[in-house]
Design a protein around this motif. Structure first.
Motif, PDB file in Angstrom:
ATOM      1  N   VAL A   1       0.833  -1.208   0.000  1.00 43.94           N
ATOM      2  CA  VAL A   1       0.000   0.000   0.000  1.00 43.94           C
ATOM      3  C   VAL A   1       0.865   1.255   0.000  1.00 43.94           C
ATOM      4  O   VAL A   1       0.588   2.215  -0.729  1.00 43.94           O
ATOM      5  CB  VAL A   1      -0.950  -0.015   1.224  1.00 43.94           C
ATOM      6  N   GLN A   2       1.908   1.272   0.828  1.00 46.43           N
ATOM      7  CA  GLN A   2       2.770   2.448   0.902  1.00 46.43           C
ATOM      8  C   GLN A   2       3.453   2.732  -0.439  1.00 46.43           C
ATOM      9  O   GLN A   2       3.731   3.893  -0.762  1.00 46.43           O
ATOM     10  CB  GLN A   2       3.836   2.247   1.997  1.00 46.43           C
ATOM     11  N   ALA A   3       3.702   1.697  -1.211  1.00 49.92           N
ATOM     12  CA  ALA A   3       4.393   1.884  -2.491  1.00 49.92           C
ATOM     13  C   ALA A   3       3.468   2.385  -3.592  1.00 49.92           C
ATOM     14  O   ALA A   3       3.942   2.860  -4.630  1.00 49.92           O
ATOM     15  CB  ALA A   3       5.038   0.559  -2.922  1.00 49.92           C
ATOM     16  N   ALA A   4       2.163   2.298  -3.397  1.00 50.42           N
ATOM     17  CA  ALA A   4       1.215   2.733  -4.434  1.00 50.42           C
ATOM     18  C   ALA A   4       1.130   4.259  -4.445  1.00 50.42           C
ATOM     19  O   ALA A   4       0.900   4.877  -3.409  1.00 50.42           O
ATOM     20  CB  ALA A   4      -0.157   2.127  -4.172  1.00 50.42           C
ATOM     21  N   PRO A   5       1.315   4.902  -5.609  1.00 52.05           N
ATOM     22  CA  PRO A   5       1.313   6.383  -5.653  1.00 52.05           C
ATOM     23  C   PRO A   5      -0.052   7.000  -5.365  1.00 52.05           C
ATOM     24  O   PRO A   5      -0.122   8.163  -4.979  1.00 52.05           O
ATOM     25  CB  PRO A   5       1.757   6.685  -7.087  1.00 52.05           C
ATOM     26  N   GLU A   6      -1.130   6.234  -5.534  1.00 53.20           N
ATOM     27  CA  GLU A   6      -2.476   6.799  -5.305  1.00 53.20           C
ATOM     28  C   GLU A   6      -2.880   6.772  -3.834  1.00 53.20           C
ATOM     29  O   GLU A   6      -3.894   7.354  -3.456  1.00 53.20           O
ATOM     30  CB  GLU A   6      -3.529   6.028  -6.110  1.00 53.20           C
ATOM     31  N   THR A   7      -2.080   6.131  -2.984  1.00 49.74           N
ATOM     32  CA  THR A   7      -2.437   5.982  -1.574  1.00 49.74           C
ATOM     33  C   THR A   7      -2.315   7.302  -0.829  1.00 49.74           C
ATOM     34  O   THR A   7      -1.362   8.061  -1.018  1.00 49.74           O
ATOM     35  CB  THR A   7      -1.516   4.939  -0.912  1.00 49.74           C
ATOM     36  N   LEU A   8      -3.307   7.564   0.034  1.00 50.58           N
ATOM     37  CA  LEU A   8      -3.241   8.705   0.945  1.00 50.58           C
ATOM     38  C   LEU A   8      -2.838   8.191   2.324  1.00 50.58           C
ATOM     39  O   LEU A   8      -3.301   7.142   2.772  1.00 50.58           O
ATOM     40  CB  LEU A   8      -4.602   9.404   1.029  1.00 50.58           C
ATOM     41  N   HIS A   9      -1.960   8.936   3.005  1.00 54.23           N
ATOM     42  CA  HIS A   9      -1.465   8.508   4.310  1.00 54.23           C
ATOM     43  C   HIS A   9      -2.270   9.109   5.463  1.00 54.23           C
ATOM     44  O   HIS A   9      -2.022   8.784   6.625  1.00 54.23           O
ATOM     45  CB  HIS A   9       0.002   8.879   4.446  1.00 54.23           C
ATOM     46  N   ASP A  10      -3.208   9.980   5.130  1.00 56.11           N
ATOM     47  CA  ASP A  10      -4.104  10.540   6.137  1.00 56.11           C
ATOM     48  C   ASP A  10      -5.504  10.608   5.534  1.00 56.11           C
ATOM     49  O   ASP A  10      -5.731  11.398   4.608  1.00 56.11           O
ATOM     50  CB  ASP A  10      -3.654  11.942   6.553  1.00 56.11           C
ATOM     51  N   PRO A  11      -6.413   9.757   5.981  1.00 52.33           N
ATOM     52  CA  PRO A  11      -6.324   8.748   7.044  1.00 52.33           C
ATOM     53  C   PRO A  11      -5.354   7.607   6.701  1.00 52.33           C
ATOM     54  O   PRO A  11      -5.160   7.281   5.534  1.00 52.33           O
ATOM     55  CB  PRO A  11      -7.760   8.226   7.141  1.00 52.33           C
ATOM     56  N   ALA A  12      -4.802   7.022   7.732  1.00 49.44           N
ATOM     57  CA  ALA A  12      -3.798   5.985   7.544  1.00 49.44           C
ATOM     58  C   ALA A  12      -4.436   4.671   7.103  1.00 49.44           C
ATOM     59  O   ALA A  12      -5.556   4.347   7.503  1.00 49.44           O
ATOM     60  CB  ALA A  12      -3.032   5.770   8.849  1.00 49.44           C
ATOM     61  N   PRO A  13      -3.729   3.893   6.265  1.00 46.06           N
ATOM     62  CA  PRO A  13      -4.240   2.564   5.868  1.00 46.06           C
ATOM     63  C   PRO A  13      -4.314   1.630   7.068  1.00 46.06           C
ATOM     64  O   PRO A  13      -3.580   1.785   8.054  1.00 46.06           O
ATOM     65  CB  PRO A  13      -3.196   2.090   4.851  1.00 46.06           C
ATOM     66  N   GLU A  14      -5.185   0.626   6.987  1.00 46.96           N
ATOM     67  CA  GLU A  14      -5.364  -0.336   8.070  1.00 46.96           C
ATOM     68  C   GLU A  14      -5.502  -1.735   7.500  1.00 46.96           C
ATOM     69  O   GLU A  14      -6.068  -1.922   6.414  1.00 46.96           O
ATOM     70  CB  GLU A  14      -6.608  -0.017   8.893  1.00 46.96           C
ATOM     71  N   VAL A  15      -4.989  -2.721   8.251  1.00 47.83           N
ATOM     72  CA  VAL A  15      -5.157  -4.124   7.912  1.00 47.83           C
ATOM     73  C   VAL A  15      -5.554  -4.846   9.181  1.00 47.83           C
ATOM     74  O   VAL A  15      -4.894  -4.714  10.222  1.00 47.83           O
ATOM     75  CB  VAL A  15      -3.851  -4.746   7.343  1.00 47.83           C
ATOM     76  N   PHE A  16      -6.627  -5.616   9.123  1.00 54.98           N
ATOM     77  CA  PHE A  16      -7.043  -6.396  10.288  1.00 54.98           C
ATOM     78  C   PHE A  16      -7.727  -7.667   9.823  1.00 54.98           C
ATOM     79  O   PHE A  16      -8.115  -7.808   8.660  1.00 54.98           O
ATOM     80  CB  PHE A  16      -7.967  -5.585  11.212  1.00 54.98           C
ATOM     81  N   VAL A  17      -7.809  -8.617  10.760  1.00 55.71           N
ATOM     82  CA  VAL A  17      -8.436  -9.900  10.441  1.00 55.71           C
ATOM     83  C   VAL A  17      -9.939  -9.695  10.378  1.00 55.71           C
ATOM     84  O   VAL A  17     -10.567  -9.227  11.328  1.00 55.71           O
ATOM     85  CB  VAL A  17      -8.085 -10.964  11.493  1.00 55.71           C
ATOM     86  N   SER A  18     -10.521 -10.058   9.242  1.00 60.95           N
ATOM     87  CA  SER A  18     -11.961  -9.871   9.030  1.00 60.95           C
ATOM     88  C   SER A  18     -12.766 -11.085   9.457  1.00 60.95           C
ATOM     89  O   SER A  18     -13.825 -10.952  10.080  1.00 60.95           O
ATOM     90  CB  SER A  18     -12.232  -9.562   7.552  1.00 60.95           C
ATOM     91  N   SER A  19     -12.258 -12.295   9.142  1.00 60.00           N
ATOM     92  CA  SER A  19     -13.028 -13.497   9.496  1.00 60.00           C
ATOM     93  C   SER A  19     -12.137 -14.723   9.372  1.00 60.00           C
ATOM     94  O   SER A  19     -11.082 -14.694   8.726  1.00 60.00           O
ATOM     95  CB  SER A  19     -14.250 -13.651   8.579  1.00 60.00           C
ATOM     96  N   HIS A  20     -12.565 -15.810  10.022  1.00 58.06           N
ATOM     97  CA  HIS A  20     -11.948 -17.119   9.881  1.00 58.06           C
ATOM     98  C   HIS A  20     -12.881 -17.976   9.026  1.00 58.06           C
ATOM     99  O   HIS A  20     -13.908 -18.450   9.507  1.00 58.06           O
ATOM    100  CB  HIS A  20     -11.731 -17.780  11.247  1.00 58.06           C
ATOM    101  N   ASP A  21     -12.535 -18.136   7.791  1.00 60.82           N
ATOM    102  CA  ASP A  21     -13.384 -18.886   6.874  1.00 60.82           C
ATOM    103  C   ASP A  21     -12.977 -20.360   6.849  1.00 60.82           C
ATOM    104  O   ASP A  21     -12.025 -20.773   7.515  1.00 60.82           O
ATOM    105  CB  ASP A  21     -13.305 -18.270   5.474  1.00 60.82           C
ATOM    106  N   GLU A  22     -13.698 -21.139   6.060  1.00 65.68           N
ATOM    107  CA  GLU A  22     -13.454 -22.582   6.025  1.00 65.68           C
ATOM    108  C   GLU A  22     -12.051 -22.923   5.540  1.00 65.68           C
ATOM    109  O   GLU A  22     -11.423 -23.850   6.040  1.00 65.68           O
ATOM    110  CB  GLU A  22     -14.485 -23.255   5.122  1.00 65.68           C
TER     111      GLU A  22
END
Length: 310
Positions: free
Chosen positions: A232-253
């Motif tokens: 994400v940080q390497a992508a030129p279209e990314t905005l740093h404010d608000p900051a990007p986030e990654v979190f666990v969404s679900s435990h699938d099969e």
């Protein structure tokens, strides 16, 4: 002597007899001409009586047409100076033009001494007939006013209306014109637009890109999160404010699903969306992080196999 007189009298009588039919023809023709002249005079006399008013009405019509053109040019320049939305300006100009032309026609008819009661009656009757015949069009007209004054969208916005996604090109009196990403023009009735759910994708300056990535249960979640953040940080279209986030969404099969949220400018949404889908897959491959596909593990019990053999 008397024979000579007799001869002369016979000659005069003969001439008189020959001249009588000619005179009758002349009299008949004169009578017909007089009748024809009288009929034509009766036919054209009202026209001749109205000729001055007709000439004045034609002159007024030409002058009125010219003045309406000048008024519409002035209105257009005024709207341009006021920075009014292009779609609303076009719609209002169309309404003003129709009203002015209707007024011009009514004034010309009044100059010709057409009774105003008759004009009003004709307009009312025509309005009822048109209203019954064009009730859907009137609904679209009302929808156009609702759209323009509530302003859920403006010219150039990318929206989704009635299942159609595209850029707003114009809102006319009856239809909203949308150009799709593959350059197709879609005309949607204003009544449908005003009664539908409208999703405006470009109304706000910023949009959030939400992407979901599944990783194997054997992979390290922290490593996968680091790979996603670096990508994400390497992508030129990314905005740093608000900051990007990654979190666990679900435990699938078959996978642990990670949710990536990154903000960008609205016009860069799809560019970043497609870039991340490709770059994350390549980064996962380099780090040995598997993106699993649905799978089923089958376990066979030994006792069950022996009982089947017996």
């Amino acid at each position: 002597m008397s024979s000579m007189l007799s001869t002369e009298m016979v000659t005069v009588a003969t001439e008189t007899t020959e001249a009588a039919p000619v005179q009758n023809v002349v009299d008949t023709v004169s009578h017909e001409v007089e009748q024809t002249t009288s009929i034509l005079s009766n036919l054209f006399q009202p026209f001749l009586d109205k000729l001055p008013e007709l000439i004045f009405a034609v002159i007024f019509l030409a002058v009125g047409y010219f003045l309406i053109k000048q008024v519409m040019r002035f209105v257009r320049r005024t709207f341009e100076r006021s920075n009014m939305d292009g779609i609303m300006a076009s719609f209002v100009r169309s309404v003003i033009k129709i009203i002015l032309y209707v007024l011009l026609v009514v004034i010309v008819l009044s100059i010709l001494d057409v009774p105003m009661d008759s004009i009003v009656a004709v307009i009312a009757s025509a309005g009822v007939a048109v209203g019954l015949a064009l009730k859907d069009s009137l609904s679209n007209l009302a929808g156009g006013f609702i759209i323009l004054f509530s302003k859920p969208m403006k010219e150039g916005d990318t929206v989704e209306v009635d299942g159609v996604i595209g850029k707003i090109e114009a809102i006319t009196i009856l239809y909203t014109r949308i150009v799709t990403p593959d350059n197709k023009t879609v005309f949607i009735p204003n009544g449908v637009v005003s009664g539908s759910k409208i999703i405006n994708y470009t109304d706000k300056e910023l949009r959030r890109v939400d992407l979901f990535f599944g990783i194997s249960y054997e992979n390290d979640i922290d490593m996968a999160r680091t790979v996603l953040m670096d990508t994400v940080q390497a992508a030129p279209e990314t905005l740093h404010d608000p900051a990007p986030e990654v979190f666990v969404s679900s435990h699938d099969e078959s996978a642990v699903t990670l949710r990536l949220q990154v903000w960008t400018k609205s016009e860069n949404y799809w560019a970043l969306h497609y870039r991340l889908l490709e770059d994350v897959k390549k980064a996962f491959d380099r780090k040995g992080i598997a993106i699993p596909y649905p799978q089923v593990d089958v376990h066979v019990l030994e006792n069950a196999e022996k009982s089947e053999e017996k």
